[in-house]
Write a protein that holds these residues in place. Structure first.
Motif, PDB file in Angstrom:
ATOM      1  N   ARG A   5       0.841  -1.184   0.000  1.00 10.71           N
ATOM      2  CA  ARG A   5       0.000   0.000   0.000  1.00 10.71           C
ATOM      3  C   ARG A   5       0.874   1.231   0.000  1.00 10.71           C
ATOM      4  O   ARG A   5       2.003   1.226   0.428  1.00 10.71           O
ATOM      5  CB  ARG A   5      -0.952   0.017   1.187  1.00 10.71           C
ATOM      6  N   THR A 222      -1.998  -9.745   5.446  1.00 11.42           N
ATOM      7  CA  THR A 222      -2.874  -8.574   5.524  1.00 11.42           C
ATOM      8  C   THR A 222      -3.721  -8.686   6.794  1.00 11.42           C
ATOM      9  O   THR A 222      -3.754  -9.743   7.446  1.00 11.42           O
ATOM     10  CB  THR A 222      -3.790  -8.531   4.290  1.00 11.42           C
ATOM     11  N   SER A 228       0.112 -10.992   1.115  1.00  4.95           N
ATOM     12  CA  SER A 228       0.193  -9.778   0.323  1.00  4.95           C
ATOM     13  C   SER A 228       1.642  -9.534  -0.075  1.00  4.95           C
ATOM     14  O   SER A 228       2.569 -10.055   0.547  1.00  4.95           O
ATOM     15  CB  SER A 228      -0.344  -8.577   1.108  1.00  4.95           C
ATOM     16  N   ASN A 401       0.493  -2.177  -7.014  1.00  8.32           N
ATOM     17  CA  ASN A 401      -0.489  -2.811  -6.135  1.00  8.32           C
ATOM     18  C   ASN A 401      -1.803  -2.999  -6.880  1.00  8.32           C
ATOM     19  O   ASN A 401      -2.474  -2.021  -7.242  1.00  8.32           O
ATOM     20  CB  ASN A 401      -0.699  -1.938  -4.886  1.00  8.32           C
ATOM     21  N   VAL A 402      -2.159  -4.249  -7.112  1.00  7.81           N
ATOM     22  CA  VAL A 402      -3.402  -4.550  -7.829  1.00  7.81           C
ATOM     23  C   VAL A 402      -4.612  -3.950  -7.119  1.00  7.81           C
ATOM     24  O   VAL A 402      -5.589  -3.546  -7.762  1.00  7.81           O
ATOM     25  CB  VAL A 402      -3.566  -6.078  -7.976  1.00  7.81           C
ATOM     26  N   ASP A 403      -4.552  -3.865  -5.795  1.00  4.33           N
ATOM     27  CA  ASP A 403      -5.695  -3.386  -5.005  1.00  4.33           C
ATOM     28  C   ASP A 403      -5.495  -1.950  -4.524  1.00  4.33           C
ATOM     29  O   ASP A 403      -6.034  -1.560  -3.486  1.00  4.33           O
ATOM     30  CB  ASP A 403      -5.904  -4.292  -3.791  1.00  4.33           C
ATOM     31  N   ARG A 405      -6.801   0.794  -5.232  1.00  2.93           N
ATOM     32  CA  ARG A 405      -7.998   1.618  -5.055  1.00  2.93           C
ATOM     33  C   ARG A 405      -8.683   1.391  -3.711  1.00  2.93           C
ATOM     34  O   ARG A 405      -9.485   2.208  -3.283  1.00  2.93           O
ATOM     35  CB  ARG A 405      -8.984   1.366  -6.194  1.00  2.93           C
ATOM     36  N   LYS A 406      -8.377   0.267  -3.041  1.00  2.00           N
ATOM     37  CA  LYS A 406      -8.971   0.048  -1.728  1.00  2.00           C
ATOM     38  C   LYS A 406      -8.517   1.117  -0.745  1.00  2.00           C
ATOM     39  O   LYS A 406      -9.280   1.547   0.127  1.00  2.00           O
ATOM     40  CB  LYS A 406      -8.594  -1.340  -1.200  1.00  2.00           C
ATOM     41  N   TYR A 413      -4.389   0.795 -10.670  1.00  2.00           N
ATOM     42  CA  TYR A 413      -3.325  -0.166 -10.963  1.00  2.00           C
ATOM     43  C   TYR A 413      -2.993  -0.122 -12.452  1.00  2.00           C
ATOM     44  O   TYR A 413      -1.821  -0.130 -12.843  1.00  2.00           O
ATOM     45  CB  TYR A 413      -3.777  -1.568 -10.553  1.00  2.00           C
TER      46      TYR A 413
END
Length: 592
Positions: A5, A222, A228, A401-403, A405-406, A413
């Motif tokens: 992140r 995580t 992760s 980081n694929v995620d 937007r979290k 990404y």
């Protein structure tokens, strides 16, 4: 880069103004704008060109760091037919999970690296099997250079758990000579660059490694108990490797001996003579730690001067996720500047060479803060997209980081690539001029540039992590009805290395001078056309072309015509002149 992140971080992006001699650069930018009057246009054509490469990252449940890095690309004329060919690096398979730490293996054609030979009609054919370049292990990057001065371009492919040197046999095939040459580079190697570090006429090899890692090392949980990608700062840094060319196909590792061995987390490497002492210097883009600038002391050793030269951190003294790198004269003052891209919520760094061994941090002043704050960059190259005489920046973009937007809904990404136009006063975002690819986000990674169709306009090839490759053909036309001329120069060394890598070329016109260093390196894990391209704008003549060869020989030529490809042989002057794919004039001198 942060693999898990990225923390929110506010950065002032006010419009600063810095005066560089008589040149004032401001930070104005117009995101995604493509003014038709610029005449700049690109067309994506990989499938039409019959390049159907698909990168395989092999994403696993364990989130191994290899999976997010992607691979590079090389543009080079491997068969000496006058047309650039394309080499694309691929990943490899491994168990999921991998408790026995088995090495990645290319288990089938879907994992092969790929060599595409360009045909006379501009399309490409896959000649990987014939050439013997399917490869081994998990590939990362490519570096091109004629290490044995036989006139055939050789290929070094970095990766994990080791790298490979392929000797070009001159008959369309390559031989893996890694072991006998002594250039295995154990560990996780990323980018590499060829350069004659000691002026003996033979190309040496600098190989970056990312950090100390194996499959049996830690993963990062995580909060919900899943695996992760770990932040790279979890892993120890590692020294680069430097292979001195001993001749006769043999190399000796000398990084400690020549003091080019500071442990880092290297992802991008480029060469230029930033202090103009006639010796090649090296810049290294490091991830999450200080950036390195190795000054060549001229006695066979280097000193790392990043902090002293003011290129180690941003303007607030903070480190960042250095990935792709450009080492080039971006403001036409005859001095090599440095640009390094990084992750979103940071800002791409631009260091302007002051000429006294130090640099100014000029990102805000030159428009890069506003243009790049929300974007993540990997491969980056200086490219005069419109042949107006100013080097623009092209960037392959995508987060790690694929995620992402979290945690940061405003970030992505997948991103479309960028084209940042150099106005002579700063940079403006004209990514819309890249055409349909400006609306095709992908996990951009590698980027190499070169004139694929020999039309005097520089093209580009990009790679995507776990995705396809993209070919961007430059279709730029005259701006506002004014012809934009150009000149392309290929060097053939005799006392110097045959590729002329490390030579400095200066082109003088009535309105000023441009400077460039001959190199196939830079960007991220990629290798570009060794020919040096100069856009000339509306200039209709060149006063002189000055060449300072790696051997120290200085030579001046006077091209009589523009819009031509010139070959210059050390000590012999112009030895061929071409227009497109044809020899359009005979030269008085011929190489011996």
């Amino acid at each position: 880069m942060r693999m898990r992140r990225s923390p929110n971080r506010s950065t002032a992006a006010g419009l600063l103004t810095i005066v560089y001699g008589s040149l004032c650069w401001t930070g104005a930018t117009n995101a995604q704008r493509c003014d038709p009057d610029l005449g700049i246009a690109f067309v994506e054509s990989a499938r039409n060109d019959r390049i159907d490469f698909q990168h395989r990252a092999h994403h696993s449940s364990m989130s191994y760091p290899l999976e997010v890095m992607g691979s590079g690309v090389a543009l080079f004329d491997f068969d000496n037919d006058g047309r650039l060919d394309v080499f694309l690096v691929n990943g490899a398979s491994f168990p999921d999970p991998n408790p026995k730490a088995e090495e990645p293996r290319k288990t089938g054609p879907e994992d092969w690296n790929r060599l595409y030979r360009q045909r006379a009609d501009g399309t490409f054919e896959d000649v990987t099997a014939k050439a013997g370049l399917a490869g081994e292990g998990y590939g990362m990057g490519a570096a091109v250079g004629d290490y044995d001065n036989d006139g055939n371009e050789d290929l070094y492919v970095t990766g994990f758990p080791q790298s490979h040197l392929y000797h070009n046999n001159g008959d369309g095939t390559f031989t893996d000579v890694t072991v006998q040459a002594g250039v295995q580079a154990p560990g996780w190697a990323t980018s590499a660059v060829w350069a004659d570090l000691d002026g003996d006429g033979l190309l040496d090899l600098v190989v970056l490694r990312y950090f100390q890692w194996n499959f049996d090392q830690k993963y990062c949980p995580t909060p919900d108990g899943k695996q992760s990608y770990c932040d790279p700062k979890v892993f120890p840094p590692i020294s680069p490797l430097v292979f001195h060319n001993e001749g006769h196909g043999r190399f000796t590792e000398v990084s400690q001996k020549i003091s080019l061995s500071k442990p880092g987390k290297g992802l991008g490497v480029a060469i230029a003579d930033y202090d103009r002492d006639g010796k090649i210097d090296i810049v290294v883009a490091n991830d999450g730690i200080e950036q390195y600038l190795y000054r060549n002391k001229g006695n066979g050793t280097f000193e790392e001067t990043g902090l002293r030269a003011n290129v180690a951190t941003d303007d607030n003294g903070r480190t960042y996720a250095g990935m792709g790198v450009v080492f080039a004269d971006l403001n036409n003052d005859g001095l090599s500047d440095i640009a390094i891209d990084d992750l979103a919520l940071q800002t791409f760094a631009l260091y302007r060479n002051r000429g006294d061994g130090t640099f100014d941090y000029a990102s805000a002043a030159m428009g890069l803060t506003r243009a790049t704050m929300a974007h993540s960059g990997w491969g980056m190259q200086a490219i005069d997209a419109g042949n107006d005489g100013w080097k623009d920046l092209m960037v392959a973009r995508g987060h790690v980081n694929v995620d992402i937007r979290k945690d940061n809904p405003q970030l992505s990404y997948l991103e479309a690539p960028a084209l940042l136009r150099n106005t002579g006063r700063g940079f403006e975002d004209i990514s819309g001029c890249l055409g349909e690819i400006a609306a095709m986000p992908f996990a951009g990674r590698g980027l190499a540039t070169g004139d694929l169709d020999n039309d005097g306009r520089v093209d580009a090839v990009m790679t995507g992590n776990d995705g396809r490759a993209f070919v961007l053909h430059n279709k730029s036309a005259s701006a506002k009805g004014r012809a934009h001329h150009w000149l392309s120069i290929e060097l053939v060394g005799r006392a110097s290395n045959r590729d002329g890598i490390g030579a400095e070329i200066r082109v003088a016109t009535a309105k000023g001078m441009q400077t460039a260093t001959v190199s196939t390196g830079g960007s991220y894990a990629s290798s570009s056309d060794k020919r040096v391209h100069f856009g000339l704008g509306a200039e209709d003549a060149v006063r002189a072309v000055e060449i300072r060869w790696p051997s120290g020989v200085k030579e001046t030529i006077h091209p009589a015509e523009l819009d031509r490809f010139y070959t210059v042989t050390e000590g012999l002057g112009i030895t061929s002149i071409c227009c497109g794919n044809k020899v359009c004039a005979a030269a008085a001198n011929r190489p011996k």
